[in-house]
Design a protein around this motif. Structure first.
Motif, PDB file in Angstrom:
ATOM      1  N   ARG A 114       5.974  -2.678 -14.793  1.00  0.00           N
ATOM      2  CA  ARG A 114       6.020  -2.102 -16.103  1.00  0.00           C
ATOM      3  C   ARG A 114       6.155  -3.181 -16.885  1.00  0.00           C
ATOM      4  O   ARG A 114       5.736  -3.274 -18.108  1.00  0.00           O
ATOM      5  CB  ARG A 114       7.076  -1.273 -16.132  1.00  0.00           C
ATOM      6  N   ARG A 115       7.673  -4.647 -16.484  1.00  0.00           N
ATOM      7  CA  ARG A 115       8.160  -4.798 -17.600  1.00  0.00           C
ATOM      8  C   ARG A 115       6.702  -6.219 -17.899  1.00  0.00           C
ATOM      9  O   ARG A 115       6.292  -6.694 -18.833  1.00  0.00           O
ATOM     10  CB  ARG A 115       8.765  -6.234 -17.116  1.00  0.00           C
ATOM     11  N   ASN A 116       6.124  -6.404 -16.448  1.00  0.00           N
ATOM     12  CA  ASN A 116       4.630  -7.428 -16.642  1.00  0.00           C
ATOM     13  C   ASN A 116       3.864  -7.004 -17.883  1.00  0.00           C
ATOM     14  O   ASN A 116       2.570  -7.929 -18.569  1.00  0.00           O
ATOM     15  CB  ASN A 116       4.104  -8.000 -15.248  1.00  0.00           C
ATOM     16  N   MET A 117       3.334  -5.193 -17.335  1.00  0.00           N
ATOM     17  CA  MET A 117       2.197  -5.026 -18.530  1.00  0.00           C
ATOM     18  C   MET A 117       2.494  -4.692 -19.742  1.00  0.00           C
ATOM     19  O   MET A 117       1.608  -5.076 -20.686  1.00  0.00           O
ATOM     20  CB  MET A 117       2.462  -3.144 -17.715  1.00  0.00           C
ATOM     21  N   THR A 144       0.227   4.803 -12.839  1.00  0.00           N
ATOM     22  CA  THR A 144      -0.223   3.599 -11.657  1.00  0.00           C
ATOM     23  C   THR A 144      -0.504   2.677 -11.320  1.00  0.00           C
ATOM     24  O   THR A 144      -1.776   2.118 -11.508  1.00  0.00           O
ATOM     25  CB  THR A 144      -0.942   5.173 -11.070  1.00  0.00           C
ATOM     26  N   PHE A 145       0.417   2.199 -10.635  1.00  0.00           N
ATOM     27  CA  PHE A 145      -0.044   0.464 -11.074  1.00  0.00           C
ATOM     28  C   PHE A 145      -0.917   0.148  -9.605  1.00  0.00           C
ATOM     29  O   PHE A 145      -0.812   0.821  -8.206  1.00  0.00           O
ATOM     30  CB  PHE A 145       1.090  -0.732 -10.465  1.00  0.00           C
ATOM     31  N   ARG A 146      -1.539  -0.680  -9.491  1.00  0.00           N
ATOM     32  CA  ARG A 146      -2.834  -1.296  -8.789  1.00  0.00           C
ATOM     33  C   ARG A 146      -1.669  -2.727  -8.047  1.00  0.00           C
ATOM     34  O   ARG A 146      -1.207  -3.015  -8.901  1.00  0.00           O
ATOM     35  CB  ARG A 146      -3.953  -0.849  -8.805  1.00  0.00           C
ATOM     36  N   TYR A 149       0.784  -1.097  -0.014  1.00  0.00           N
ATOM     37  CA  TYR A 149      -0.071   0.222  -0.336  1.00  0.00           C
ATOM     38  C   TYR A 149       0.993   1.322   0.104  1.00  0.00           C
ATOM     39  O   TYR A 149       0.683   2.366  -0.395  1.00  0.00           O
ATOM     40  CB  TYR A 149      -0.874   0.509   1.300  1.00  0.00           C
ATOM     41  N   ARG A 150       2.122   1.349   0.519  1.00  0.00           N
ATOM     42  CA  ARG A 150       2.908   2.437   0.745  1.00  0.00           C
ATOM     43  C   ARG A 150       2.996   2.502  -0.151  1.00  0.00           C
ATOM     44  O   ARG A 150       3.485   4.237  -0.719  1.00  0.00           O
ATOM     45  CB  ARG A 150       3.679   2.290   1.693  1.00  0.00           C
ATOM     46  N   LEU A 151       4.121   1.429  -1.790  1.00  0.00           N
ATOM     47  CA  LEU A 151       4.395   1.828  -2.329  1.00  0.00           C
ATOM     48  C   LEU A 151       2.698   2.094  -3.616  1.00  0.00           C
ATOM     49  O   LEU A 151       4.128   2.692  -4.402  1.00  0.00           O
ATOM     50  CB  LEU A 151       5.288  -0.024  -3.282  1.00  0.00           C
ATOM     51  N   LEU A 152       2.047   2.030  -3.097  1.00  0.00           N
ATOM     52  CA  LEU A 152       0.886   2.244  -4.350  1.00  0.00           C
ATOM     53  C   LEU A 152       0.982   3.381  -4.251  1.00  0.00           C
ATOM     54  O   LEU A 152       0.973   4.181  -5.678  1.00  0.00           O
ATOM     55  CB  LEU A 152      -0.770   1.526  -3.483  1.00  0.00           C
ATOM     56  N   ARG A 153       0.959   3.999  -2.915  1.00  0.00           N
ATOM     57  CA  ARG A 153       0.688   5.744  -2.901  1.00  0.00           C
ATOM     58  C   ARG A 153       2.442   6.312  -2.740  1.00  0.00           C
ATOM     59  O   ARG A 153       1.862   7.525  -2.492  1.00  0.00           O
ATOM     60  CB  ARG A 153      -0.091   5.406  -1.704  1.00  0.00           C
TER      61      ARG A 153
END
Length: 165
Positions: A149-152, A51-53, A39-43
């Motif tokens: 990013r690579r996965n996307m 912005t990755f979820r 969550y900290r990484l998300l924000r």
């Protein structure tokens, strides 16, 4: 005419099923400590454009761990030495991950390493282990964002090839 219509429906159903398999997310759970870190990484200010979820971040964590040839050993070592010492009733948060990373964990869950006489670990524990291992390796989370990013890009590329032409 009936045969053509029926064939078209079957073909369309196959395409929809294949697309659903490629794009679906699967529900999982994360133990609170690892959820809070994600969550900290998300924000974080580093999670921008795009912005990755959670599905992206969890899946990136799984991908990073499975990039190592000894992923099952690392996961079961964490489970058997650290997670097993946590209270078993620790609350979990419901989240999702992409199907391809879920499949990696499902294969691991079904592996001999998770069968008698070994303890049986569930999907939430395997998922939590991957996030915890990523956190231990890189607490900043930058490697998780790079992997997201690579996965996307991989999902996007795979989706283009699979699309009917």
């Amino acid at each position: 005419m009936t045969i053509t219509t029926q064939t078209l429906r079957q073909d369309n159903a196959r395409v929809r099923t294949r697309d659903a398999e490629l794009q679906d997310v699967i529900e999982t759970r994360l133990w609170l400590e690892e959820h809070d870190w994600l969550y900290r990484l998300l924000r974080s200010d580093d999670n921008v454009a795009p912005t990755f979820r959670f599905p992206d971040l969890i899946s990136a964590s799984v991908s990073l761990v499975f990039a190592h040839h000894d992923a099952p050993v690392r996961i079961f070592q964490f489970l058997g030495t650290e997670l097993v010492l946590r209270p078993p009733q620790t609350p979990r948060r419901r989240e999702s991950m992409w199907r391809s990373q879920y499949q990696l964990l499902l294969d691991l869950q079904r592996s001999p390493a998770n069968r008698h006489p070994n303890p049986k670990f569930q999907l939430d524990q395997l998922t939590t282990a991957c996030v915890a291992l990523c956190r231990a390796q890189d607490n900043s989370g930058s490697s998780v964002l790079r992997q997201a990013r690579r996965n996307m890009a991989e999902r996007s590329h795979f989706g283009r090839e699979a699309a009917p032409g």
